[in-house]
Design an enzyme around this catalytic site. Sequence first.
Site: not given
Lengths: 271, 193
Positions: B14, B41, B134
């Site tokens: 991310s 992301h 995540d």
Amino acid sequence: MDIGDDDIDHLLLKIKDQYGYDFTNYARASLLRRIIRFIRIHNLPDITELEKAVLNDENFFEVFVQELTVTVTEMFRDPSFYKAIREKVIPALGTYPHLRIWDAGCSTGEEVYSLSILLKEEELYDRSIIYATDINQKVLMQAKEGIYDLSQMQEYTTNYINAGGKRAFSDYYYAKYKRAIFDASLRKNVIFSAHNLATDSSFNEFNLIVCRNVLIYFNKELQRRVIELFLDSLTMFGYLALGAKETLALTGLANHFETVDKNEKIYRRIK
Amino acid sequence: MKGKKYELITLGGSLGGIEALSMLLQSLPEHFPLPIVVVLHRLRNVKSSLVDLLATKAKITVKEADEKEPIKPGVMYIAPANYHLLIEKDKTLSLCISELVNYSRPSIDVTFQSAADVYKDKLIGILLTGANEDGAEGLQYMAEQGGLTIVQEPSEAQSPVMPLGALKRFKPEYILDIEGIKKFLLELDSYAR
């Protein structure tokens, strides 16, 4: 959670026999995720117990179908798509005295209201009828209400502007108790109805079919079936709009269409 | 070592992930033997030039994942913005737009879990820098299914939250800095030839 393909096959065939809903040609990876999620949310021990519960209780089955088929959507999702519709499809549609439009897999209705707004602004709404269909009865009820979270309006407003919106987005709804209630005139020409793309047949002829991000949930066989259904349901030179990542290429039916916008996956029936 | 038996690399990141991935990508040779599935992301509803940006630095093919596309060796597939990326049993890519997972779509967990279901012990999972957790659960699941797992050294990561999220949960096979991950990938390459 250990769930084999056999377990899923068994569950889906039982459901098909008992309820007539056919999920056997849904793309498996996403289906598996939905099933595991449902099992967890409902505190079931495994897929065997899920199967029992679903087959013994029709209401519970309804809840299961809703979880399996719910798709998340937004107003003016992919603004560039709506812009392309305005620029490349609307001018041709404007030459017809009456327009029939099918929003297949309309989910909770955000796409229908977006289309209605667009047609209004292009002064075609009054001669249009939009059929908005989904397999899932519960989302159809939500779609009919046209009430969404106020918190989403900021994002939708940005989408609307980027989609070439001609007014203030807030003209189309009023806010009440953290909800955005959309203008009833936006569904005046909309017919909401249940339709199952996996099993039901064509029910009318359309100038434009919008079916975005539905095919991704189907395997290749079912994708082909659905495109055949759309071919049957399109007027000659009618338009078909798919989701940005979807393609006709896998269906073997691409030769029936010409490409109107490659990136936005807008096609036109030519034979 | 590792090597031949692996069939797929999955990689997630991310905040800072683009830079980290760029560095890895530059070192990969033209005929790298394995496919790589990447989840970074991204902003939703923003047409980003992520793929173009990465492709200019790569000798291997970098492309956005297409619906039901067969996975081919030596290609890097990037999860499209605003879709989850899954893998079907027949080793094709599949997209879906279900709810956000860990506030993210695409979610790294979703892809990692789906890849682990299909590839089991023939899978390598790499979790890079990122500002949320995540990917941690997915990487753990991958390890449980027999996959080989690598976490970027948190002290080196632009944001350590994501690697630390994984390390809180389980002990991966390797904790490596970017140089170490590069080396690992190149050894994989030479072994498979």
